[in-house]
Design a protein around this motif. Structure first.
Motif, PDB file in Angstrom:
ATOM      1  N   PHE A   1       0.854  -1.228  -0.214  1.00  0.00           N
ATOM      2  CA  PHE A   1      -0.017   0.090  -0.197  1.00  0.00           C
ATOM      3  C   PHE A   1       0.933   1.287  -0.038  1.00  0.00           C
ATOM      4  O   PHE A   1       1.795   1.349   0.892  1.00  0.00           O
ATOM      5  N   SER A   2       0.576   2.258  -0.916  1.00  0.00           N
ATOM      6  CA  SER A   2       1.487   3.418  -1.059  1.00  0.00           C
ATOM      7  C   SER A   2       0.541   4.757  -0.469  1.00  0.00           C
ATOM      8  O   SER A   2      -0.566   4.741  -1.186  1.00  0.00           O
ATOM      9  N   GLY A   3       1.231   5.279   0.311  1.00  0.00           N
ATOM     10  CA  GLY A   3       0.301   6.722   0.554  1.00  0.00           C
ATOM     11  C   GLY A   3      -0.776   6.290   1.714  1.00  0.00           C
ATOM     12  O   GLY A   3      -1.866   7.050   1.530  1.00  0.00           O
ATOM     13  N   ALA A   4      -0.790   5.015   2.236  1.00  0.00           N
ATOM     14  CA  ALA A   4      -1.951   4.816   3.084  1.00  0.00           C
ATOM     15  C   ALA A   4      -2.265   5.485   4.313  1.00  0.00           C
ATOM     16  O   ALA A   4      -1.359   5.768   5.124  1.00  0.00           O
ATOM     17  N   SER A   5      -3.546   5.742   4.605  1.00  0.00           N
ATOM     18  CA  SER A   5      -3.787   6.458   5.827  1.00  0.00           C
ATOM     19  C   SER A   5      -3.864   5.126   6.790  1.00  0.00           C
ATOM     20  O   SER A   5      -4.355   4.363   6.525  1.00  0.00           O
ATOM     21  N   PHE A   6      -3.179   5.809   7.846  1.00  0.00           N
ATOM     22  CA  PHE A   6      -3.066   4.613   8.882  1.00  0.00           C
ATOM     23  C   PHE A   6      -3.187   5.279  10.330  1.00  0.00           C
ATOM     24  O   PHE A   6      -2.424   5.622  11.226  1.00  0.00           O
ATOM     25  N   ILE A   7      -4.693   5.282  10.651  1.00  0.00           N
ATOM     26  CA  ILE A   7      -5.186   5.870  11.915  1.00  0.00           C
ATOM     27  C   ILE A   7      -5.313   4.682  12.941  1.00  0.00           C
ATOM     28  O   ILE A   7      -5.995   4.109  13.001  1.00  0.00           O
ATOM     29  N   VAL A   8      -4.411   4.511  13.941  1.00  0.00           N
ATOM     30  CA  VAL A   8      -4.406   3.488  14.750  1.00  0.00           C
ATOM     31  C   VAL A   8      -4.628   3.995  16.359  1.00  0.00           C
ATOM     32  O   VAL A   8      -5.425   3.345  16.887  1.00  0.00           O
ATOM     33  N   ASP A   9      -3.881   5.082  16.922  1.00  0.00           N
ATOM     34  CA  ASP A   9      -4.251   5.429  18.100  1.00  0.00           C
ATOM     35  C   ASP A   9      -3.838   6.898  18.140  1.00  0.00           C
ATOM     36  O   ASP A   9      -2.832   7.216  18.405  1.00  0.00           O
ATOM     37  N   THR A  10      -4.834   7.832  18.130  1.00  0.00           N
ATOM     38  CA  THR A  10      -4.642   9.148  18.149  1.00  0.00           C
ATOM     39  C   THR A  10      -4.094   9.694  19.404  1.00  0.00           C
ATOM     40  O   THR A  10      -3.472  10.638  19.739  1.00  0.00           O
ATOM     41  N   ALA A  11      -4.456   8.880  20.434  1.00  0.00           N
ATOM     42  CA  ALA A  11      -4.033   9.270  21.787  1.00  0.00           C
ATOM     43  C   ALA A  11      -2.399   9.266  21.875  1.00  0.00           C
ATOM     44  O   ALA A  11      -1.775  10.038  22.672  1.00  0.00           O
ATOM     45  N   GLN A  12      -1.804   8.259  21.151  1.00  0.00           N
ATOM     46  CA  GLN A  12      -0.490   8.013  21.054  1.00  0.00           C
ATOM     47  C   GLN A  12       0.222   8.790  20.046  1.00  0.00           C
ATOM     48  O   GLN A  12       1.621   8.471  19.612  1.00  0.00           O
ATOM     49  N   ARG A  13      -0.601   9.572  19.293  1.00  0.00           N
ATOM     50  CA  ARG A  13      -0.056  10.247  17.958  1.00  0.00           C
ATOM     51  C   ARG A  13       0.169   9.401  16.978  1.00  0.00           C
ATOM     52  O   ARG A  13       1.122   9.707  16.041  1.00  0.00           O
ATOM     53  N   LEU A  14      -0.397   8.034  17.061  1.00  0.00           N
ATOM     54  CA  LEU A  14      -0.154   7.125  16.048  1.00  0.00           C
ATOM     55  C   LEU A  14      -1.302   7.286  14.723  1.00  0.00           C
ATOM     56  O   LEU A  14      -2.190   6.690  14.758  1.00  0.00           O
TER      57      LEU A  14
END
Length: 219
Positions: free
Chosen positions: A81-94
């Motif tokens: 995957f190229s340029g993929a949005s990867f929102i995993v844990d906003t509290a940890q700024r990931l």
């Protein structure tokens, strides 16, 4: 804060990680000969991409073709995957966009766990990409665990297209290969990439050769 905001010290501190360099970290990964497709492409495009010397040119003409070669050699059983949005844990700024994510699934319409590797492209000094890559590797570890497909090791790479630096995350330890691999060692680059996505498997080269992938390890 996006992945790109992480520096190396910030990523290590934020996630409680230790770091070390290790010579020959991926020495056990057997070299893999490139297919005639990749060989012809690099002969035609590598020098041109380096002459243009932009991140976009290096990504399109060098990095993506090499990653697609790894997919080809893995019999299309992985996805890139190229340029993929990867929102995993906003509290940890990931949260944010990743240059490249590699999944063990052949599904290409959406990102499916387990995510095996992260590749971060940098046009400037490779060291500037380490923090971002490590943060994305931590996110991949969490993503896999939440999906019920945990992996004990997550792999990463930071590359300018012609220079490749490989690293792995295991537990709370990040280990980096001591030294870079350049395009004149494309067989080693492919061997490590295939090892990252299919450890302990035998992969049949599309041109009929066999390449073995072996084990690794950490700190």
């Amino acid at each position: 804060m996006a992945y790109s905001d992480f520096t190396l010290p910030d990523a290590l501190r934020s996630f409680g990680l230790t770091r070390q360099d290790q010579a020959g970290l991926f020495a056990a990964a057997a070299p893999v000969s490139p297919s005639s497709i990749l060989t012809a492409h690099l002969e035609e495009s590598a020098e041109y991409a380096l002459r243009l010397n932009t991140e976009k040119a290096r990504s399109e003409l060098l990095i993506m073709p090499i990653l697609m070669e790894a997919r080809r050699q893995a019999h299309y059983q992985i996805s890139v995957f190229s340029g993929a949005s990867f929102i995993v844990d906003t509290a940890q700024r990931l949260a944010g966009f990743c240059d490249y994510l590699v999944s063990a699934s052949p599904e290409s319409l959406y990102l499916e766990a387990p995510v095996l590797a992260v590749v971060e492209a940098k046009n400037e000094a490779i060291v500037s990409g380490y923090g971002q890559c490590i943060a994305e590797m931590v996110a991949a570890k969490i993503f896999n665990e939440r999906a019920g497909t945990p992996r004990t090791v997550i792999y990463g790479a930071v590359t300018t297209g012609d220079a490749w630096s490989f690293l792995q995350l295991s537990g709370q330890s990040v280990v980096m290969e001591d030294g870079y691999y350049y395009l004149d060692r494309i067989e080693n680059i492919l061997g490590i990439l295939l090892f990252m996505v299919r450890p302990n498997a035998l992969l049949e080269n599309p041109e009929g050769r066999l390449a073995g992938t072996v084990t690794k390890h950490h700190e």
